[in-house]
Design a protein around this motif. Structure first.
Motif, PDB file in Angstrom:
ATOM      1  N   LEU A 169      57.073  29.426 -27.270  1.00 39.28           N
ATOM      2  CA  LEU A 169      55.831  28.716 -27.598  1.00 39.28           C
ATOM      3  C   LEU A 169      56.087  27.293 -28.080  1.00 39.28           C
ATOM      4  O   LEU A 169      55.299  26.730 -28.851  1.00 39.28           O
TER       5      LEU A 169
ATOM      6  N   TRP B 239      53.218  24.538 -28.537  1.00 36.78           N
ATOM      7  CA  TRP B 239      51.855  25.093 -28.509  1.00 36.78           C
ATOM      8  C   TRP B 239      51.177  25.033 -29.874  1.00 36.78           C
ATOM      9  O   TRP B 239      49.945  25.072 -29.949  1.00 36.78           O
TER      10      TRP B 239
ATOM     11  N   LYS C  47      48.742  31.457 -25.889  1.00 29.37           N
ATOM     12  CA  LYS C  47      48.787  30.090 -25.348  1.00 29.37           C
ATOM     13  C   LYS C  47      47.383  29.598 -25.036  1.00 29.37           C
ATOM     14  O   LYS C  47      47.014  28.475 -25.369  1.00 29.37           O
TER      15      LYS C  47
ATOM     16  N   TYR D 159      47.812  27.230 -17.311  1.00 30.55           N
ATOM     17  CA  TYR D 159      48.331  26.917 -18.648  1.00 30.55           C
ATOM     18  C   TYR D 159      48.632  25.428 -18.778  1.00 30.55           C
ATOM     19  O   TYR D 159      48.701  24.893 -19.881  1.00 30.55           O
TER      20      TYR D 159
ATOM     21  N   ALA E  38      48.657  22.962 -21.977  1.00 31.94           N
ATOM     22  CA  ALA E  38      49.940  22.437 -22.463  1.00 31.94           C
ATOM     23  C   ALA E  38      49.856  20.913 -22.607  1.00 31.94           C
ATOM     24  O   ALA E  38      50.397  20.328 -23.543  1.00 31.94           O
TER      25      ALA E  38
END
Ligand code: PAN
Ligand code: ZN
Length: 186
Positions: A32, A35, A88, A162, A166
């Motif tokens: 992670l 994140w 996430k 994602y 991100a």
């Protein structure tokens, strides 16, 4: 004609999924990077610290139109410099695909963000049902002291984007404020 046994089970008291071809995945702090708001704090913590696991059933190939996937997510209690452990989060690659979430155990928050980065959040408690609207990024956050478990059902052609999260993050984050969660603009 024979009436067959079910192929899958969900233990309603824990959310645990069992039966044929259950796929498990785990995310630890090392997975992670970037994140959480305080990356230095995350990097200083145990990289093997478990944050969340999933137990899923994928009865058709990813990308198949008309199919459904089912899975439970278990988020551990904990935080990174006060920011509660969370998934996430993602938009679906096919942005109009919806999803249903259903809480089994614990206390969570469902953070939702539309295409214009407007955020809103819903409490998740045992029995609560949440329908993620089209074009809506979704992230779940454990704001309690116990494991937070919820089930999800989503279209097999939804896909997961994602990268957008991100790169741009959510426009809000959830921190612990004593025993209660605090939703803060990011
Ligand atoms: C869920 C999520 C699950 C893990 O099944 O995939 O909670 O969260 P991240 O995928 O954001 O790491 C779902 O929303 N599927 O579409
Ligand atoms: Zn999703």
């Amino acid at each position: 004609m024979r009436i067959a046994a079910p192929q899958h089970w969900t233990d309603w008291s824990t959310g645990s999924v069992s039966g044929r071809d259950v796929v498990t995945a785990r995310r630890v702090l090392a997975d992670l990077e970037g994140w959480f708001a305080d990356e230095d704090a995350r990097a200083a913590m145990d990289p093997d610290q478990l944050v969340y696991t999933t137990e899923c059933v994928f009865p058709v190939a990813e990308g198949t139109s008309g199919g459904l996937f089912w899975g439970t997510t278990f988020i551990q209690p904990g935080d990174v410099a006060g920011e509660c452990f969370m998934t996430k989060g993602h938009f679906h690659s096919q942005r109009d695909r919806m999803e249903a979430y259903f809480t089994f155990t614990g206390t969570g928050v469902l953070l939702l963000m539309d295409d214009d980065r407007r955020c809103r959040a819903e409490e998740m408690t045992p029995g609560s049902l949440h329908l993620v609207a089209p074009n809506t990024a979704h992230r779940t956050i454990n704001v309690g002291a116990d494991v937070f478990a919820f089930g999800a059902c989503w279209p097999s052609d939804a896909g997961h984007d994602y990268e957008t999260i991100a790169r741009e993050g959510f426009a809000a984050r959830v921190f612990r404020d004593g025993d209660s969660p605090n939703l803060v603009p990011a």
